[in-house]
Design an enzyme around this catalytic site. Structure first.
Site, PDB file in Angstrom:
ATOM      1  N   TYR A 508       0.816  -1.227   0.000  1.00 24.80           N
ATOM      2  CA  TYR A 508       0.000   0.000   0.000  1.00 24.80           C
ATOM      3  C   TYR A 508       0.845   1.270   0.000  1.00 24.80           C
ATOM      4  O   TYR A 508       0.399   2.317   0.449  1.00 24.80           O
ATOM      5  CB  TYR A 508      -0.966   0.016   1.190  1.00 24.80           C
ATOM      6  CG  TYR A 508      -1.775  -1.246   1.326  1.00 24.80           C
ATOM      7  CD1 TYR A 508      -2.840  -1.493   0.471  1.00 24.80           C
ATOM      8  CD2 TYR A 508      -1.467  -2.209   2.283  1.00 24.80           C
ATOM      9  CE1 TYR A 508      -3.587  -2.663   0.571  1.00 24.80           C
ATOM     10  CE2 TYR A 508      -2.203  -3.385   2.386  1.00 24.80           C
ATOM     11  CZ  TYR A 508      -3.253  -3.599   1.526  1.00 24.80           C
ATOM     12  OH  TYR A 508      -3.984  -4.760   1.628  1.00 24.80           O
ATOM     13  N   HIS A 509       2.036   1.186  -0.548  1.00 29.31           N
ATOM     14  CA  HIS A 509       2.914   2.358  -0.611  1.00 29.31           C
ATOM     15  C   HIS A 509       3.030   2.865  -2.049  1.00 29.31           C
ATOM     16  O   HIS A 509       4.090   3.311  -2.488  1.00 29.31           O
ATOM     17  CB  HIS A 509       4.309   2.013  -0.067  1.00 29.31           C
ATOM     18  CG  HIS A 509       4.321   1.663   1.393  1.00 29.31           C
ATOM     19  ND1 HIS A 509       5.454   1.191   2.032  1.00 29.31           N
ATOM     20  CD2 HIS A 509       3.343   1.723   2.326  1.00 29.31           C
ATOM     21  CE1 HIS A 509       5.160   0.963   3.313  1.00 29.31           C
ATOM     22  NE2 HIS A 509       3.886   1.276   3.507  1.00 29.31           N
ATOM     23  N   TYR A 510       1.937   2.824  -2.790  1.00 28.39           N
ATOM     24  CA  TYR A 510       1.968   3.273  -4.175  1.00 28.39           C
ATOM     25  C   TYR A 510       2.166   4.791  -4.242  1.00 28.39           C
ATOM     26  O   TYR A 510       1.786   5.532  -3.336  1.00 28.39           O
ATOM     27  CB  TYR A 510       0.711   2.835  -4.924  1.00 28.39           C
ATOM     28  CG  TYR A 510      -0.601   3.079  -4.217  1.00 28.39           C
ATOM     29  CD1 TYR A 510      -1.228   4.324  -4.268  1.00 28.39           C
ATOM     30  CD2 TYR A 510      -1.228   2.068  -3.492  1.00 28.39           C
ATOM     31  CE1 TYR A 510      -2.423   4.560  -3.623  1.00 28.39           C
ATOM     32  CE2 TYR A 510      -2.434   2.286  -2.850  1.00 28.39           C
ATOM     33  CZ  TYR A 510      -3.021   3.534  -2.917  1.00 28.39           C
ATOM     34  OH  TYR A 510      -4.214   3.765  -2.274  1.00 28.39           O
TER      35      TYR A 510
END
Length: 572
Positions: A508-510
């Site tokens: 979830y670190h896009y």
């Protein structure tokens, strides 16, 4: 509430606000300035209009309110409406609650076949994540051209509200011992800094397990100069286009939960007023395109009109850090803990761990009902749906007596892109991340998985692993689980490179889509557009440190102060 005031009065009011700013503070959850968008006027005026009350937006808004009027438009609700949902024990349930249209987590599936989520709540991803608090590496700060002393002060400003030293108990101590035995050295103890070796980082969970999010930073805000509207879906940014001058942002149109449209405009049409996109790496490039700024041919194909500026780099450079988890059933009781410890080796992969959480929620029928519904709407190939349905018969009965160790590949080096699916800003755009298209990313994945295997097989971790189990065997169990929509290959059982490709998940670190030097300049102003900035993770060239949340919040504070200095200089 309309903050448009006569210029002759502005200086007096601003002076009053500055003098009394330290006296005005609302407690988190009791903000007088936080309202539902259905209560907003049809037309309002503010010095700054911030689109997105997320990780960057809250810090930015609180800072700008010190010396200006600020409107924050957040598409989601308030995390304070259900505070227990953000407690440490409800982490998985809240993150994976995707079936309720008003939930804080919105599912999207990339074209790579990887499940992902977007935050839909005041505070953004800090309301949903695992809470790890660690600063960016020094090299990234230098590359960004940020001033070190101002960065340090901005970090400390965030930390006074959100950061805690976690209580490191038995499982986490065994994880530390395993990392050290696996060669992730030296041991650096507790620190917020990004340092090679094994360390204990900070957390946004307090000692009682209650989460503190970016929304808490609004305690710093001057309640007399800020308004936060919830469930306010911005439809487009408004521009003036006159003669040969650059297009200039002057306002936004947003819709409330009842479907009523509202307009917010800048109070003055000079450099003292700006629209600022802080909607995140998915929504910021999407909304820019829907407002007529992006690749002209792509916008025209979707009927976007008028096209304000042909900006071919909008939506390019999308990156998402791959994650690979390993579940380790434990013969010993384990504490409830999210990420507290991280191994930072010399190669570009990080190893983190947690324990004691219910992990079966991600495999329940409720979650996959939401997945299947989205797949049908997106018209994914029927074979993908069939394979997913078959995999639902395979369950992972992980109880709370288990550990989970994950790796995050840093960078990444290879990039993807974002495109519109339609002109509805509430729908997900099409996103392709192109995982593992660069051989160095793939090699770093293999090195990270090898480190996890060594940790699991270490003497230091042995008390929390059943006899007879080993790290490689536990990795192979993941191949049977419905963690993504990608095909499985038989050689994944013995080839870690193929395993990386087949089992890739998101951490979830896009980021990316409006990158510095391509869409915005070093002051985060959109190239070719006046009175419009983008301040969020969409501007990043890479994900900072082991977890980006603190650096995104820091950036909101850092740029807020810089903008206020520019505002003051304009008056002179």
């Amino acid at each position: 509430m309309d903050f448009h005031i006569f210029p002759s009065c502005r200086f007096i009011l601003v002076a009053i606000f500055i003098f009394h700013s330290s006296c005005y503070s609302d407690e988190a959850g009791n903000y007088r300035f936080m309202k539902d968008a259905t209560l907003s006027p049809k037309l309002s005026h503010f010095d700054y209009i911030i689109i997105g009350g997320g990780t960057a937006g809250c810090a930015l808004a609180a800072t700008l309110s010190e010396n200006a009027t600020v409107l924050v438009l957040e598409r989601g609700g308030s995390p304070y409406d259900n505070p227990t949902a953000t407690d440490i024990g409800n982490f998985a349930n809240t993150l994976l609650n995707i079936t309720d249209p008003n939930s804080w987590s919105q599912l999207f599936i990339s074209e790579d076949g990887v499940f992902n989520t977007r935050a839909r709540v005041l505070g953004g991803g800090t309301v949903l994540n695992a809470g790890f608090y660690s600063r960016a590496e020094d090299e990234l700060v230098a590359e960004a051209g940020w001033k070190r002393d101002e960065v340090e002060a901005a970090y400390e400003w965030v930390e006074r509200k959100l950061a805690f030293e976690p209580p490191v108990e038995r499982w986490q101590k065994a994880f530390i011992n395993g990392l050290l035995e696996a060669g992730v050295v030296p041991y650096n103890g507790f620190t917020y800094e990004h340092i090679y070796g094994t360390k204990i980082g900070g957390t946004i969970f307090d000692p009682d397990g209650h989460r503190h999010s970016a929304a808490d930073l609004l305690e710093y805000a001057n309640p007399n100069t800020i308004v936060v509207y919830l469930r306010a879906s911005v439809r487009k940014i408004l521009f003036t286009t006159k003669g040969n001058s650059s297009p200039k942002a002057y306002g936004v149109i947003y819709r409330d939960a009842n479907g009523v449209f509202h307009t917010a405009e800048l109070a003055v049409q000079d450099s003292r007023s700006e629209v600022i996109l802080s909607a995140g790496a998915i929504a910021s490039p999407q909304l820019l395109m829907l407002s007529g700024v992006g690749p002209a041919a792509h916008l025209a194909a979707h009927g976007v009109s008028p096209i304000i500026l042909d900006h071919p780099m909008v939506g390019q450079g999308m990156g998402d850090n791959p994650m690979h988890p390993v579940f380790i059933p434990s013969p010993e009781p384990v504490e409830v803990s999210l990420v507290q410890v991280v191994g930072i080796p010399k190669f570009a992969s990080y190893v983190e761990g947690g324990s004691g959480l219910s992990l079966s929620i991600s495999l329940t029928r409720t979650f996959f009902d939401g997945v299947l519904d989205l797949l049908n709407k997106l018209k994914f190939p029927s074979q993908s749906i069939s394979n997913l349905l078959k995999s639902l018969d395979i369950g992972l009965n992980v109880t709370t007596q288990a550990g989970i160790i994950v790796q995050k590949v840093s960078g990444p080096l290879w990039r993807g892109h974002l495109e519109l699916r339609n002109t509805n800003p509430d729908d997900n755009p099409s996103v392709t991340f192109n995982y593992y298209q660069d051989p160095d990313d793939l090699n770093n994945c293999v090195k990270g998985l090898s480190a996890i295997i060594n940790v699991i097989d270490s003497k230091g971790y042995s008390s929390y692993k059943y006899p007879g189990l080993n790290g490689r065997g536990l990795l192979n169990l993941i191949l049977a689980l419905p963690i993504n929509l990608r095909p499985r290959h038989i050689n994944s059982l013995f080839d870690l490179k193929q395993y990386c490709k087949d089992t890739v998940m998101t951490i979830y670190h896009y980021h990316g889509g409006c990158q510095v030097g391509k869409v915005v300049d070093n002051d985060y102003k959109v190239l070719g557009i006046d009175a419009l900035r983008i301040i969020d993770a969409s501007t990043f060239l890479k994900s900072p440190g082991t977890n980006p949340q603190v650096t995104i919040m820091m950036l909101g504070r850092y740029m807020g102060q810089k903008i206020l200095r520019e505002r003051e200089a304009f008056r002179r």
